[in-house]
Design an enzyme around this catalytic site. Structure first.
Site, PDB file in Angstrom:
ATOM      1  N   SER A 134       0.839  -1.290  -0.115  1.00 43.14           N
ATOM      2  CA  SER A 134       0.044  -0.142   0.167  1.00 43.14           C
ATOM      3  C   SER A 134       0.874   1.179   0.047  1.00 43.14           C
ATOM      4  O   SER A 134       2.030   1.231   0.601  1.00 43.14           O
ATOM      5  CB  SER A 134      -0.959  -0.020   1.118  1.00 43.14           C
ATOM      6  OG  SER A 134      -1.727  -1.190   1.167  1.00 43.14           O
ATOM      7  N   GLU A 135       0.213   2.229  -0.677  1.00 44.19           N
ATOM      8  CA  GLU A 135       1.044   3.650  -0.721  1.00 44.19           C
ATOM      9  C   GLU A 135      -0.180   4.573  -0.166  1.00 44.19           C
ATOM     10  O   GLU A 135      -1.329   4.311  -0.512  1.00 44.19           O
ATOM     11  CB  GLU A 135       1.761   3.868  -2.020  1.00 44.19           C
ATOM     12  CG  GLU A 135       2.573   2.899  -2.101  1.00 44.19           C
ATOM     13  CD  GLU A 135       3.320   3.198  -3.423  1.00 44.19           C
ATOM     14  OE1 GLU A 135       2.949   4.012  -4.363  1.00 44.19           O
ATOM     15  OE2 GLU A 135       4.264   2.531  -4.091  1.00 44.19           O
ATOM     16  N   TRP A 164       0.735   2.270   5.668  1.00 42.85           N
ATOM     17  CA  TRP A 164      -0.134   1.446   6.467  1.00 42.85           C
ATOM     18  C   TRP A 164       0.532  -0.029   6.345  1.00 42.85           C
ATOM     19  O   TRP A 164      -0.168  -1.104   6.291  1.00 42.85           O
ATOM     20  CB  TRP A 164      -1.557   1.297   5.773  1.00 42.85           C
ATOM     21  CG  TRP A 164      -2.212   2.587   5.430  1.00 42.85           C
ATOM     22  CD1 TRP A 164      -2.524   3.278   4.353  1.00 42.85           C
ATOM     23  CD2 TRP A 164      -2.829   3.280   6.658  1.00 42.85           C
ATOM     24  NE1 TRP A 164      -3.086   4.502   4.543  1.00 42.85           N
ATOM     25  CE2 TRP A 164      -3.328   4.476   5.915  1.00 42.85           C
ATOM     26  CE3 TRP A 164      -3.062   3.376   7.911  1.00 42.85           C
ATOM     27  CZ2 TRP A 164      -4.031   5.213   6.784  1.00 42.85           C
ATOM     28  CZ3 TRP A 164      -3.658   4.112   8.599  1.00 42.85           C
ATOM     29  CH2 TRP A 164      -4.153   5.269   7.876  1.00 42.85           C
ATOM     30  N   ILE A 165       1.841  -0.047   6.655  1.00 45.44           N
ATOM     31  CA  ILE A 165       2.632  -1.446   6.428  1.00 45.44           C
ATOM     32  C   ILE A 165       2.697  -2.079   7.888  1.00 45.44           C
ATOM     33  O   ILE A 165       3.350  -1.584   8.868  1.00 45.44           O
ATOM     34  CB  ILE A 165       4.245  -1.128   6.110  1.00 45.44           C
ATOM     35  CG1 ILE A 165       3.871  -0.369   4.762  1.00 45.44           C
ATOM     36  CG2 ILE A 165       4.590  -2.273   5.888  1.00 45.44           C
ATOM     37  CD1 ILE A 165       3.078  -0.891   3.583  1.00 45.44           C
ATOM     38  N   ARG A 250      -6.373 -14.373   2.361  1.00 38.77           N
ATOM     39  CA  ARG A 250      -7.670 -13.967   2.459  1.00 38.77           C
ATOM     40  C   ARG A 250      -8.598 -14.856   3.331  1.00 38.77           C
ATOM     41  O   ARG A 250      -9.106 -14.392   3.973  1.00 38.77           O
ATOM     42  CB  ARG A 250      -7.951 -13.546   1.181  1.00 38.77           C
ATOM     43  CG  ARG A 250      -7.948 -11.962   0.739  1.00 38.77           C
ATOM     44  CD  ARG A 250      -8.693 -11.625  -0.398  1.00 38.77           C
ATOM     45  NE  ARG A 250      -8.182 -10.105  -0.756  1.00 38.77           N
ATOM     46  CZ  ARG A 250      -8.054  -9.587  -2.012  1.00 38.77           C
ATOM     47  NH1 ARG A 250      -8.483 -10.624  -3.050  1.00 38.77           N
ATOM     48  NH2 ARG A 250      -7.805  -8.304  -2.160  1.00 38.77           N
ATOM     49  N   GLY A 347     -24.183  -4.475  28.190  1.00 42.92           N
ATOM     50  CA  GLY A 347     -24.520  -2.897  28.431  1.00 42.92           C
ATOM     51  C   GLY A 347     -23.123  -1.989  28.767  1.00 42.92           C
ATOM     52  O   GLY A 347     -22.321  -2.260  28.024  1.00 42.92           O
ATOM     53  N   GLU A 371      -6.238  -6.290   3.468  1.00 41.91           N
ATOM     54  CA  GLU A 371      -5.996  -7.122   2.398  1.00 41.91           C
ATOM     55  C   GLU A 371      -7.197  -7.039   1.606  1.00 41.91           C
ATOM     56  O   GLU A 371      -7.927  -8.424   1.037  1.00 41.91           O
ATOM     57  CB  GLU A 371      -6.019  -8.654   2.936  1.00 41.91           C
ATOM     58  CG  GLU A 371      -4.505  -8.839   3.750  1.00 41.91           C
ATOM     59  CD  GLU A 371      -4.432 -10.312   4.108  1.00 41.91           C
ATOM     60  OE1 GLU A 371      -4.779 -11.240   3.477  1.00 41.91           O
ATOM     61  OE2 GLU A 371      -3.624 -10.372   5.076  1.00 41.91           O
ATOM     62  N   SER A 374     -14.006  -4.536   2.289  1.00 43.14           N
ATOM     63  CA  SER A 374     -15.379  -5.135   1.931  1.00 43.14           C
ATOM     64  C   SER A 374     -15.884  -4.773   0.492  1.00 43.14           C
ATOM     65  O   SER A 374     -16.397  -5.499  -0.229  1.00 43.14           O
ATOM     66  CB  SER A 374     -16.446  -4.988   3.064  1.00 43.14           C
ATOM     67  OG  SER A 374     -15.759  -5.473   4.226  1.00 43.14           O
TER      68      SER A 374
END
Length: 391
Positions: A134-135, A164-165, A250, A347, A371, A374
């Site tokens: 990711s970047e 985000w590594i 996954r 509660g 990964e 959704s």
């Protein structure tokens, strides 16, 4: 104790049932160690890697020929490991997951010289692994990747930034994806590399804090040079390698979510039986029973999808993109709903810091994002359905 009746389903062999029982007993005996919380999440993850490595658990994330177990990566075993660890400790599950994901591409496509050099240390817990895809501008849109790799004498020079590594602050080894072709070539211009983090030019530029503490960072490559054999697979095949790796892992995200959901269900069942409300157990109320029914139904349905995908991969199906997407999507979304119901049954106590269901509420949220979010899984499933309808 979580329901284990699903182990009689035909997806499993005796070796899977034996592994589940051994790991479950081990987790029960090592509960205090699995819940280590020193306040330093980096140190906690290293301690858990050592613990899991010494117990032989991380060996299941690496093929036998390179210090692990089994001829290859057995997805059913990986799923059982993540489900069981997730039931007991979200951070222990994270450590197991990243040792597998961080080296999955190496196990599947790497040069033997690289696999022999690094994978035994991953299996033992000595070496922490990470997956650098990711970047800031290239999350779900991998084709927008800007990190580059260009040929130099004896190897490849990598420049760019990833974010985000997971394990970014503590990894000793990264699988890095970088562009080796022109940008207009899209995902076809991406290749994969093995990068030890002691390589000159590597740095951690930002520590990212999230609601469920994990080692997460932005990392940078400034002229990092790796040898030729650290190219994984073929030039320009990085996107296919990433997708093949995610096909394998996954379903395990769905398995971790299932472990969280089973723990939330057990916590909710105990609360419903023990909590007296208006002179009767909370469990006597029909609305409580409806919530518990939804939990049980969700757990079984998630397990069917997760282990269907894992069985398909282990049975030799080359690509399980559709099955993996369904397993991850349904299991993570359903686990979120299950844990939310558990918090509601507790509660006010359910939102007190340190309560198990409060912890699960924070831990499960990221599973619907990493990964492949959704929404991405829905696109994958829809495209597969459309392709099938067009045949």
């Amino acid at each position: 104790m979580a329901d284990s009746s699903y182990l009689t389903w035909p997806f499993f062999e005796d070796r899977h049932r034996q592994f589940h029982d051994i790991l479950t007993d081990w987790c029960a005996a090592n509960g205090d160690s699995l819940h280590v919380e020193s306040g330093d999440v980096n140190a906690d993850c290293q301690a858990l890697a050592n613990l899991l490595g010494n117990a032989g658990i991380l060996a299941h994330a690496v093929p036998e020929a390179f210090g692990g177990t089994g001829a290859g990566l057995d997805v059913r075993t990986l799923c059982l490991a993540r489900e069981t660890l997730g039931y007991h400790s979200g951070l222990a599950d994270f450590v197991m997951a990243m040792q597998g994901l961080g080296t999955g591409a190496i196990s599947l496509f790497g040069h033997d010289s690289v696999r022999h050099a690094y994978l035994p240390k991953v299996a033992s817990g000595e070496l922490i692994a990470g997956f650098a895809l990711s970047e800031k501008k290239a999350g779900s849109d991998v084709a927008a990747m800007e990190t580059t790799a260009r040929r130099v004498d004896g190897g490849w020079r990598i420049d760019g930034e990833k974010t985000w590594i997971s394990n970014g602050p503590i990894a000793g080894l990264l699988t890095v994806f970088a562009r080796t072709g022109e940008k207009q070539e899209g995902a076809r211009g991406i290749s994969a590399f093995v990068l030890p983090t002691d390589t000159v030019g590597f740095s951690v530029t930002e520590i990212i804090d999230v609601i469920a503490p994990h080692p997460l960072a932005t990392i940078r490559f400034d002229g990092c040079v790796v040898p030729d054999d650290h190219l994984i697979g073929e030039i320009g095949q990085g996107f296919k390698i990433a997708m093949a790796t995610l096909d394998t892992f996954r379903p395990t995200v769905g398995a971790a979510a299932l472990g969280f959901a089973r723990r939330a269900t057990d916590e909710a069942l105990k609360r419903a039986k023990d909590r007296i409300l208006f002179g009767a157990p909370l469990a006597d109320m029909q609305l409580t029973q409806a919530a518990l029914a939804d939990m049980a139904l969700g757990n079984d349905t998630s397990a069917l999808l997760v282990y269907r995908a894992a069985w398909a991969k282990d049975s030799g199906k080359v690509r399980i993109t559709r099955e993996a997407a369904m397993a991850k999507l349904y299991a993570t979304e359903t686990a979120q709903a299950t844990i939310d119901k558990a918090v509601q049954l507790f509660g006010g106590a359910g939102v007190v810091s340190g309560n198990m269901v409060e912890r699960l509420y924070r831990e499960v949220r990221a599973l619907r994002i990493y990964e492949g979010a959704s929404e991405v899984q829905k696109v994958i499933i829809a495209r597969a359905a459309l392709a099938e309808a067009g045949r």
